[in-house]
Write a protein that holds these residues in place. Structure first.
Motif, PDB file in Angstrom:
ATOM      1  N   LYS A 109      -4.727   7.123  -2.999  1.00  0.00           N
ATOM      2  CA  LYS A 109      -4.905   6.559  -1.646  1.00  0.00           C
ATOM      3  C   LYS A 109      -6.362   6.715  -1.172  1.00  0.00           C
ATOM      4  O   LYS A 109      -6.880   5.853  -0.483  1.00  0.00           O
ATOM      5  CB  LYS A 109      -3.935   7.212  -0.664  1.00  0.00           C
ATOM      6  CG  LYS A 109      -4.153   8.674  -0.480  1.00  0.00           C
ATOM      7  CD  LYS A 109      -3.131   9.279   0.440  1.00  0.00           C
ATOM      8  CE  LYS A 109      -3.348  10.789   0.470  1.00  0.00           C
ATOM      9  NZ  LYS A 109      -2.189  11.544   0.834  1.00  0.00           N
ATOM     10  N   ASP A 155       2.188   3.130 -13.907  1.00  0.00           N
ATOM     11  CA  ASP A 155       1.072   2.826 -13.010  1.00  0.00           C
ATOM     12  C   ASP A 155      -0.247   3.387 -13.544  1.00  0.00           C
ATOM     13  O   ASP A 155      -1.280   3.289 -12.896  1.00  0.00           O
ATOM     14  CB  ASP A 155       1.344   3.283 -11.559  1.00  0.00           C
ATOM     15  CG  ASP A 155       1.525   4.769 -11.424  1.00  0.00           C
ATOM     16  OD1 ASP A 155       1.537   5.488 -12.447  1.00  0.00           O
ATOM     17  OD2 ASP A 155       1.662   5.228 -10.265  1.00  0.00           O
ATOM     18  N   VAL A 162      -1.804  -1.770  -6.147  1.00  0.00           N
ATOM     19  CA  VAL A 162      -1.822  -0.399  -6.663  1.00  0.00           C
ATOM     20  C   VAL A 162      -2.163  -0.464  -8.150  1.00  0.00           C
ATOM     21  O   VAL A 162      -2.060  -1.538  -8.759  1.00  0.00           O
ATOM     22  CB  VAL A 162      -0.412   0.220  -6.429  1.00  0.00           C
ATOM     23  CG1 VAL A 162       0.611  -0.299  -7.422  1.00  0.00           C
ATOM     24  CG2 VAL A 162      -0.405   1.734  -6.436  1.00  0.00           C
ATOM     25  N   GLU A 170       0.845  -1.186   0.000  1.00  0.00           N
ATOM     26  CA  GLU A 170       0.000   0.000   0.000  1.00  0.00           C
ATOM     27  C   GLU A 170       0.882   1.238   0.000  1.00  0.00           C
ATOM     28  O   GLU A 170       2.068   1.175   0.298  1.00  0.00           O
ATOM     29  CB  GLU A 170      -0.922   0.100   1.233  1.00  0.00           C
ATOM     30  CG  GLU A 170      -1.424  -1.167   1.855  1.00  0.00           C
ATOM     31  CD  GLU A 170      -0.452  -1.736   2.878  1.00  0.00           C
ATOM     32  OE1 GLU A 170       0.735  -1.936   2.546  1.00  0.00           O
ATOM     33  OE2 GLU A 170      -0.875  -1.989   4.016  1.00  0.00           O
ATOM     34  N   HIS A 217      -8.429   4.065  -3.057  1.00  0.00           N
ATOM     35  CA  HIS A 217      -8.065   2.737  -2.547  1.00  0.00           C
ATOM     36  C   HIS A 217      -8.809   2.455  -1.238  1.00  0.00           C
ATOM     37  O   HIS A 217      -9.408   1.411  -1.046  1.00  0.00           O
ATOM     38  CB  HIS A 217      -6.552   2.705  -2.331  1.00  0.00           C
ATOM     39  CG  HIS A 217      -5.997   1.338  -2.092  1.00  0.00           C
ATOM     40  ND1 HIS A 217      -5.421   0.586  -3.081  1.00  0.00           N
ATOM     41  CD2 HIS A 217      -5.933   0.571  -0.972  1.00  0.00           C
ATOM     42  CE1 HIS A 217      -5.025  -0.578  -2.595  1.00  0.00           C
ATOM     43  NE2 HIS A 217      -5.319  -0.606  -1.307  1.00  0.00           N
ATOM     44  N   HIS A 260       5.726  -2.348  -5.679  1.00  0.00           N
ATOM     45  CA  HIS A 260       4.633  -2.579  -4.712  1.00  0.00           C
ATOM     46  C   HIS A 260       4.340  -4.078  -4.610  1.00  0.00           C
ATOM     47  O   HIS A 260       4.121  -4.628  -3.532  1.00  0.00           O
ATOM     48  CB  HIS A 260       3.366  -1.848  -5.161  1.00  0.00           C
ATOM     49  CG  HIS A 260       3.389  -0.364  -4.942  1.00  0.00           C
ATOM     50  ND1 HIS A 260       2.589   0.263  -4.007  1.00  0.00           N
ATOM     51  CD2 HIS A 260       4.112   0.620  -5.516  1.00  0.00           C
ATOM     52  CE1 HIS A 260       2.817   1.562  -4.041  1.00  0.00           C
ATOM     53  NE2 HIS A 260       3.738   1.815  -4.949  1.00  0.00           N
TER      54      HIS A 260
END
Ligand SMILES: CC(=O)N[C@H]1[C@@H](OP(=O)(O)O)O[C@H](CO)[C@@H](O)[C@@H]1O
Ligand SMILES: [Mg+2]
Length: 547
Positions: free
Chosen positions: A355, A281, A419, A83, A358, A165
């Motif tokens: 974040k 990403d 992620v 995370e 998530h 990650h």
């Protein structure tokens, strides 16, 4: 002061902090011109070691500035399960980055005391970087920080952000999430992808894609993935870094913002194209229709595609699992309406920044989250994962149900749950398009995007703009929201909001309406209000040209 902290202060002599610069650990960690980041990297080495001691686990540090220009760089820390760094530590990161060289010991001591960290515990940190030329010296600065703290570390060299990650999660889950190697990552994804691939020719789906690698790490790593996919997918990588500059006139951000293909890409109508960003990403898809018109398939289209398919698999498996989609206020209004009204999927709106999405996605058994710009993934709760695995092996279930559960287990393997991951998301989309036998046009037809416009306004102090309701409503400066409401009310399907950027010194203005001309006008009119009420600097925003 303990010996370690005294060493940390001594070590700062080789990484002196210049006067007069203030660093902030923001939405994406620290990001700045690479030339001033050396002291920040040293300090993040110190902090990563502390974080590892505090969590009694391996953590990671990624050196990247993602979609930003090549001369920039940055660093973000990764927590043990892959995370993002826990939000409460962002303040510690900022404090330490801004501590004077001689005050580093006391800054560390404050964190140690506040969190009651046992400094004598071991620490271990995984490190990786993107392809920026400033990466190696900045890595060295970070490693210097780790060394004075007596930390062990593994420097993986060049990786995509999501690969790092993934690796830290594999390691801390003692291999339960996968093998802790880069090859292990390709193997896990490719095995799931190949098992999900059905035989037989398709009428519409063509297993041929062109990937725009943003001249960065995504291009290198796609090439490493390719041999694992056998001949199931023909991938041509362009913008592979052999000539162009990182993120310059290419990559996911360019394509999304400019609404056009990178110059120099030769594309036949209907050909699916995929753009990664500088640390891979984020991903967006695009194609030219038969009239040569550019069509973007962004994060909203991706989340709708994925949520639809996973929803069908969950129903077919007979499992009781709730699926939800998390978006931000930047999501196209058509996508939200399509999800809620047609697909009957609950949609939550989170603040900008992965974040936040998530975190909200964890509220569902299966939470699909994407930012419109293409960053996102799917989270399966532990309970959902358990139920799916049991069902996939339950001989008492009819074969249809078991088969659906098996496909869900393979989708869980294909998705990087830590992620957003451009490579993994790309394979997920290809899987679904192939299963549905869809060409890009079929996917795009699910709903029609409303025209929108995103603008930036420079103001004296962007914190003058404050928001609530997942950033959709401005609470300061006084009168701004009332002004926006009045403007929005003039237009069909009008929607607009403003918020201070977390990564740039600007206020962002978003507007959406039923035509492009009106979306442009609404964005302009709202910009003028921001300029006037929130302390605009420089020239007043000019109306859109009507040519
Ligand atoms: C409108 C927009 O695209 N905002 C981006 C941008 O954040 P801002 O806070 O808007 O600057 O960078 C973030 C980090 O990469 C990303 O999460 C986010 O989606
Ligand atoms: Mg990125």
């Amino acid at each position: 002061m303990s010996d370690i902290l005294a060493e940390a202060v001594k070590g700062a002599a080789a990484h002196p902090r210049p006067e007069g610069i203030n660093f902030t650990y923001g939405t994406a960690g620290f990001r700045d011109k690479s030339t001033i980041l050396d002291p920040v990297l040293y300090r993040m080495g110190l902090l990563a070691a502390l974080r590892s001691k505090a969590k009694k686990a391996t953590v990671a540090a990624m050196i990247t500035a993602s979609h930003n220009p090549e001369p920039d760089n940055g660093v973000k820390l990764v927590d043990p399960m892959g995370e993002m760094l826990e939000a409460a530590w962002e303040k510690h990161a900022t404090d330490l980055a801004n501590a004077k060289d001689e005050d580093i010991g006391s800054a560390l001591q404050r964190i140690i005391d506040a969190l009651d960290i046992d400094i004598s515990l071991p620490s271990d940190v995984f490190v990786a970087r993107d392809t920026r030329p400033s990466g190696p010296p900045l890595t060295q600065a970070l490693l210097d920080g780790l060394k004075v703290m007596g930390s062990t570390f593994t420097d993986f060299g060049i990786l995509t952000t999501p690969q790092l990650h993934y690796l830290v999660r594999c390691h801390n889950s003692r291999g339960a999430y996968g093998e802790t190697t880069e090859e292990g990552y390709y193997k896990k994804l490719a095995q799931a992808f190949l098992k999900l691939r059905e035989d037989g020719t398709k009428k519409k789906y063509q297993p041929v894609v062109i990937i725009d690698g943003a001249n960065g790490v995504g291009a290198l790593k796609t090439r490493k993935l390719q041999p694992h996919l056998n001949d199931s997918l023909k991938i041509t990588v362009c913008n592979d870094g052999s000539s162009g500059k990182l993120n310059e006139k290419c990559g996911a951000d360019f394509v999304k913002v400019q609404q056009k293909p990178p110059p120099g890409m030769e594309i036949q109508p209907g050909q699916r194209c995929v753009s990664f960003d500088g640390d891979a990403d984020r991903v967006v898809f695009f194609y030219l229709n038969k009239d040569g018109v550019f069509n973007l398939l962004d994060g909203d289209k991706i989340s709708t595609l994925i949520a639809g398919y996973l929803g069908e698999l969950v129903s077919a498996s007979g499992l009781q699992l709730n699926i939800g989609v998390v978006q931000t206020a930047y999501a196209n209004g058509s996508s939200t309406r399509y999800l809620e009204d047609v697909m009957k999927v609950p949609v939550s709106c989170a603040k900008t920044g992965v974040k936040h999405l998530h975190h909200k996605a964890l509220e569902f058994d299966v939470g699909v989250y994407f930012e419109a710009n293409g960053h996102g993934t799917v989270l399966f709760s532990d309970q959902a994962e358990q139920k799916i695995k049991v069902a996939s092996q339950d001989d008492s279930l009819d074969s249809g149900k078991r088969e659906a559960a098996t496909r869900l287990t393979l989708m869980m393997d294909l998705i990087n749950q830590t992620v957003g991951d451009a490579i993994s998301d790309f394979l997920v989309v290809e899987t679904i398009l192939s299963t549905r036998d869809w060409a890009a046009d079929d996917w795009n037809m699910q709903y029609k995007d409303l025209p929108s416009r995103l603008l930036k306004i420079k103001v004296k102090d962007r914190t003058a703009v404050q928001t609530t309701d997942a950033e959709r409503c401005a609470t300061a400066p006084a009168g701004l929201q009332e002004a926006i409401n009045k403007l929005v009310a003039k237009y069909q399907q009008g929607r607009s909001f403003v918020r201070p950027s977390g990564t740039e010194d600007v206020v962002r203005v978003f507007a959406e309406a039923d035509t492009q001309a009106i979306a442009d006008m609404l964005a302009h009119e709202v910009s003028v209000q921001v300029y006037q009420l929130a302390g605009g600097v420089g020239e007043q925003p000019q109306p859109p040209s009507t040519s």
